[in-house]
Design an enzyme around this catalytic site. Structure first.
Site, PDB file in Angstrom:
ATOM      1  N   ASP A   1      -0.616  18.337  11.083  1.00 16.82           N
ATOM      2  CA  ASP A   1       0.190  19.387  11.714  1.00 16.82           C
ATOM      3  C   ASP A   1       0.140  19.292  13.242  1.00 16.82           C
ATOM      4  OD1 ASP A   1       1.835  21.620  11.669  1.00 16.82           O
ATOM      5  OD2 ASP A   1       0.530  22.798  10.357  1.00 16.82           O
TER       6      ASP A   1
ATOM      7  N   GLU B   1       5.474  17.812  12.657  1.00 15.10           N
ATOM      8  CA  GLU B   1       5.650  18.434  13.983  1.00 15.10           C
ATOM      9  C   GLU B   1       7.004  19.124  14.074  1.00 15.10           C
ATOM     10  OE1 GLU B   1       8.379  16.438  14.447  1.00 15.10           O
ATOM     11  OE2 GLU B   1       7.943  16.372  16.601  1.00 15.10           O
ATOM     12  N   TRP B   2       7.539  19.464  12.899  1.00 14.28           N
ATOM     13  CA  TRP B   2       8.711  20.343  12.754  1.00 14.28           C
ATOM     14  C   TRP B   2       9.992  19.772  13.342  1.00 14.28           C
ATOM     15  CZ3 TRP B   2       4.713  22.996  15.976  1.00 14.28           C
ATOM     16  CH2 TRP B   2       3.591  23.317  15.201  1.00 14.28           C
ATOM     17  N   GLY B   3      10.016  18.450  13.561  1.00  7.22           N
ATOM     18  CA  GLY B   3      11.230  17.831  14.105  1.00  7.22           C
ATOM     19  C   GLY B   3      11.377  18.029  15.604  1.00  7.22           C
TER      20      GLY B   3
ATOM     21  N   ASP C   1       9.374  25.883   9.494  1.00  7.80           N
ATOM     22  CA  ASP C   1       8.972  26.212   8.125  1.00  7.80           C
ATOM     23  C   ASP C   1      10.088  26.862   7.297  1.00  7.80           C
ATOM     24  OD1 ASP C   1       6.579  25.269   8.953  1.00  7.80           O
ATOM     25  OD2 ASP C   1       5.452  27.129   8.624  1.00  7.80           O
TER      26      ASP C   1
END
Ligand code: GLA
Length: 399
Positions: free
Chosen positions: A147, A180-182, A202
């Site tokens: 993460d 890393e959520w893009g 998320d």
């Protein structure tokens, strides 16, 4: 001075020669992760039960493989800096839990973070990457979700590369899931580093919504789907776009769960269930274990599907499959049922990226309905269907 040069040389060799483990995740990874349902409320019983029910529900037979513990399993680092499991929640220790999961014929995944702390405030791996990778290898871990909280001053590509190198050095083949959520376009650099990368923030259990938390949002299924636009060229065997773990069985309607699952199959997305496997309705099990839908997802070409056209509230998606076959999904995003007529022979379905054409004049395909599990006609006849609100009709086009 010479010593310093030697040191830098070694570091250079180590970094330059390290590679991710190849031959893993040749099709999108399938499994279960604790976060969507349990968040930090996890313990060894929850994880063991997930493994038990993955087998007894038929999910393992359908192809699910990884049991992944997300955030909050961590205790403190010991006096030498090695990470340990929370003693109250995991009294038998992590190695025993991994062994249990392996004894069921499944694989084990764990979670850490590139920064000082995880998103749940547990110890992160920053500065301890090689030590943590060694620990995971020693425990027998097969998959790491890594993460991106508390990472001030770090560059994403470099930070994920460090963990890739650390895993390589530890020697046990471990799937690396970049999370890393893009934010830093991981699709542009992720292929050499990890096996899948999150493309968005998320997900949460809502079909068509966004929840604003101030500095960040969680997204519904349709919002996440729309954010996959333009990314299909980056996916393929061993390196997948990850639109986040599934919310099937977590409170949406059966229609919405079916649509969500189907679209993840069309996207060649990792199929990571996020519900309580010990308490599933029959409908949830039927959705998660639909072998025909899963075969679309797991097709060996590993080509991510694409939106072909939009007809009012209905999107028509195609996904090329091996042997010149195709999957097609009619997704009704709207609040009302939709009636559609689709004349195959007037359509011009081309996957430019892969140079593939569905030529309905040359080949007559049989339509196999993936949710009704029956043959419903051929592509030489116009298709007339009704699609319920927030639902899909999906066919395999078989030669
Ligand atoms: C981030 C990730 C989630 C989950 C949590 C855990 O938000 O994107 O998938 O791992 O952290 O704290």
């Amino acid at each position: 001075m010479n010593k310093l040069v030697f040191l830098f040389f070694n570091l250079f060799i180590l970094t330059a020669s390290a590679q991710k483990f190849e031959n893993l995740a040749q099709t999108p990874p399938m499994g279960w992760n604790s976060w969507n349902k349990f968040a930090c409320d996890i313990n060894e019983k929850v994880i063991r039960e997930a493994a038990d029910y993955m087998v007894s529900s038929g999910m393992k037979d359908a192809g699910y493989e990884y049991i992944v513990i997300d955030d909050c399993w961590h205790g403190k680092r010991d006096s030498l800096g090695f990470i340990t499991a929370d003693k109250e929640r995991f009294p038998s220790g992590m190695k025993a839990l991994v062994d249990y999961v392996h004894s069921k014929g499944l694989k084990f995944g764990i979670y850490s973070d590139a920064g000082w702390e995880t998103c749940g405030g547990r110890p992160g791996s920053r500065g301890r990457e090689f030590q943590d990778a060694q620990t995971y290898a020693k425990w027998g871990v097969d998959y790491l979700k890594y993460d991106w909280c508390e990472t001030e001053g770090l560059k994403a590509e470099g930070a994920y590369m460090t963990m890739r190198n650390a895993l390589r050095e530890a020697g046990r083949p471990i799937v690396l899931s970049i999370c890393e959520w893009g934010d830093n376009q991981p699709w542009e650099w992720g292929e050499d580093i990890g096996h899948l990368w999150r493309t968005t923030g998320d997900i949460y259990n809502c079909f068509d919504c966004e929840e604003n938390h101030g500095t960040w949002s969680s997204f519904g299924v349709l919002q996440i789907l729309d954010m996959q636009d333009g990314l299909r060229q980056y996916a393929g065997p061993g390196h997948w776009n990850d639109p986040d773990m599934m919310e099937v069985g977590n409170g949406m309607s059966v229609n919405e769960d079916r649509a969500h699952f189907t679209m993840w199959c069309m996207l060649a997305a990792p199929l990571i269930a996020g519900n309580d496997l010990a308490n599933m309705s029959t409908e949830t099990v039927e959705i998660l274990t639909n072998k025909e839908a899963i075969a679309i997802n797991q097709d060996e070409l590993g080509i991510q599907g694409f939106k072909y056209k939009t007809i009012e509230d209905v999107e028509v998606w195609f996904k090329p499959l091996k042997n010149k076959e195709w999957a097609v999904t009619f997704l009704n995003r709207g609040d009302k049922e939709q009636k559609i007529t689709f004349d195959w022979r007037n359509e011009n379905v081309v996957d430019k990226l892969n140079n593939l054409v569905a030529n309905f004049d040359e080949i007559t395909y049989q339509l196999k309905d993936v949710w009704k599990h029956k043959y419903v006609g051929k592509t030489k006849k116009k298709l007339k269907i009704t699609i319920p609100s927030h639902d899909v009709v999906t066919y395999k086009l078989l030669k």
